[in-house]
Scaffold this motif. Structure first.
Motif, PDB file in Angstrom:
ATOM      1  N   CYS A  29     -76.451 -70.266  32.339  1.00 41.61           N
ATOM      2  CA  CYS A  29     -75.020 -70.183  33.901  1.00 41.61           C
ATOM      3  C   CYS A  29     -73.841 -69.873  33.322  1.00 41.61           C
ATOM      4  CB  CYS A  29     -75.228 -72.506  33.674  1.00 41.61           C
ATOM      5  SG  CYS A  29     -77.203 -72.882  34.360  1.00 41.61           S
ATOM      6  N   ARG A  30     -73.795 -69.813  31.870  1.00 40.31           N
ATOM      7  CA  ARG A  30     -72.813 -69.448  32.052  1.00 40.31           C
ATOM      8  C   ARG A  30     -72.214 -67.978  32.792  1.00 40.31           C
ATOM      9  NH1 ARG A  30     -72.202 -72.218  27.572  1.00 40.31           N
ATOM     10  NH2 ARG A  30     -72.569 -70.534  26.164  1.00 40.31           N
ATOM     11  N   ARG A  31     -73.360 -66.771  31.875  1.00 41.42           N
ATOM     12  CA  ARG A  31     -73.509 -65.391  31.867  1.00 41.42           C
ATOM     13  C   ARG A  31     -73.582 -65.107  33.139  1.00 41.42           C
ATOM     14  NH1 ARG A  31     -76.734 -66.042  27.564  1.00 41.42           N
ATOM     15  NH2 ARG A  31     -79.060 -65.814  29.482  1.00 41.42           N
ATOM     16  N   LYS A  32     -74.371 -65.876  34.649  1.00 39.96           N
ATOM     17  CA  LYS A  32     -74.618 -66.066  36.018  1.00 39.96           C
ATOM     18  C   LYS A  32     -73.319 -65.911  36.712  1.00 39.96           C
ATOM     19  CE  LYS A  32     -79.436 -67.281  36.170  1.00 39.96           C
ATOM     20  NZ  LYS A  32     -80.246 -68.533  36.825  1.00 39.96           N
ATOM     21  N   ALA A  33     -72.475 -67.723  36.008  1.00 37.24           N
ATOM     22  CA  ALA A  33     -71.151 -67.659  36.661  1.00 37.24           C
ATOM     23  C   ALA A  33     -70.548 -66.485  36.404  1.00 37.24           C
ATOM     24  CB  ALA A  33     -70.509 -69.035  35.481  1.00 37.24           C
ATOM     25  N   GLN A  34     -69.972 -65.703  35.307  1.00 36.81           N
ATOM     26  CA  GLN A  34     -69.600 -64.850  34.829  1.00 36.81           C
ATOM     27  C   GLN A  34     -69.864 -63.400  35.851  1.00 36.81           C
ATOM     28  OE1 GLN A  34     -66.812 -64.776  32.903  1.00 36.81           O
ATOM     29  NE2 GLN A  34     -65.985 -62.114  33.094  1.00 36.81           N
ATOM     30  N   ALA A  35     -70.616 -63.485  35.747  1.00 35.33           N
ATOM     31  CA  ALA A  35     -71.436 -62.425  36.601  1.00 35.33           C
ATOM     32  C   ALA A  35     -70.791 -62.474  38.272  1.00 35.33           C
ATOM     33  CB  ALA A  35     -72.691 -62.162  37.072  1.00 35.33           C
ATOM     34  N   GLN A  36     -70.732 -63.652  39.026  1.00 32.54           N
ATOM     35  CA  GLN A  36     -71.133 -63.420  40.164  1.00 32.54           C
ATOM     36  C   GLN A  36     -68.950 -63.838  39.987  1.00 32.54           C
ATOM     37  OE1 GLN A  36     -72.561 -64.101  42.931  1.00 32.54           O
ATOM     38  NE2 GLN A  36     -71.299 -63.759  43.780  1.00 32.54           N
ATOM     39  N   HIS A  37     -68.741 -63.964  38.725  1.00 32.12           N
ATOM     40  CA  HIS A  37     -66.612 -63.969  38.845  1.00 32.12           C
ATOM     41  C   HIS A  37     -66.173 -62.472  39.169  1.00 32.12           C
ATOM     42  CE1 HIS A  37     -62.887 -64.670  37.868  1.00 32.12           C
ATOM     43  NE2 HIS A  37     -62.726 -63.705  37.081  1.00 32.12           N
ATOM     44  N   ILE A  38     -67.131 -61.834  38.780  1.00 35.14           N
ATOM     45  CA  ILE A  38     -66.937 -60.342  38.720  1.00 35.14           C
ATOM     46  C   ILE A  38     -66.905 -59.769  39.561  1.00 35.14           C
ATOM     47  CG2 ILE A  38     -67.048 -58.160  37.346  1.00 35.14           C
ATOM     48  CD1 ILE A  38     -67.486 -59.144  34.765  1.00 35.14           C
ATOM     49  N   LYS A  39     -68.003 -59.874  41.195  1.00 33.37           N
ATOM     50  CA  LYS A  39     -68.726 -59.809  41.157  1.00 33.37           C
ATOM     51  C   LYS A  39     -67.704 -59.890  42.869  1.00 33.37           C
ATOM     52  CE  LYS A  39     -73.290 -59.320  42.411  1.00 33.37           C
ATOM     53  NZ  LYS A  39     -74.912 -59.782  42.723  1.00 33.37           N
TER      54      LYS A  39
END
Length: 132
Positions: A29-39
């Motif tokens: 979930c942390r990786r998904k949240a980080q990817a969404q933040h970058i997007k």
């Protein structure tokens, strides 16, 4: 239990950072949240800035020179016309491709329509003409 996905996972999944501090979210979930933040960060930037960051990263990856330029200024200078066929240009093309040592500088860039740019790809002008 992960606060984001609600699943029970092993304790090792909840350690984050260099110090391996406990987190309330699992690593997935942390990786998904980080990817969404970058997007979301990239989407919030003006188009010229997004373009600049993307091309700077590509130039570094190819090990070629990069000098900042304005996508909008290049398209405006050419009247939004494709340098190859005259159609409406929506892309920028490196005349001498980055993959073949071409620099990411304004003098090596021309506007191109999607058809011309995608068919040219990483070819030089001479290679592209021969492929017709």
């Amino acid at each position: 239990m992960c606060r984001l996905c609600g699943r029970a996972k092993p304790a090792a999944q909840f350690l984050s950072g260099k110090a391996k501090k406990p987190s309330s979210a699992c690593s997935t979930c942390r990786r998904k949240a980080q990817a969404q933040h970058i997007k979301n960060y990239y989407r919030s930037l003006p188009p010229d800035k997004r373009h600049e960051l993307t091309h700077k990263r590509r130039a570094v990856a190819y090990g070629v020179e990069h000098v900042a330029y304005s996508r909008t200024a290049i398209l405006d200078r050419w009247g939004h016309a494709c340098a190859y066929c005259g159609a409406r240009a929506t892309h920028l093309d490196h005349v001498h491709p980055l993959s073949k040592g071409g620099a990411d500088v304004e003098s090596n860039i021309v506007p191109a329509c999607a058809g011309c740019n995608l068919s040219k790809g990483a070819k030089t002008l001479a290679e592209w003409v021969q492929s017709w």
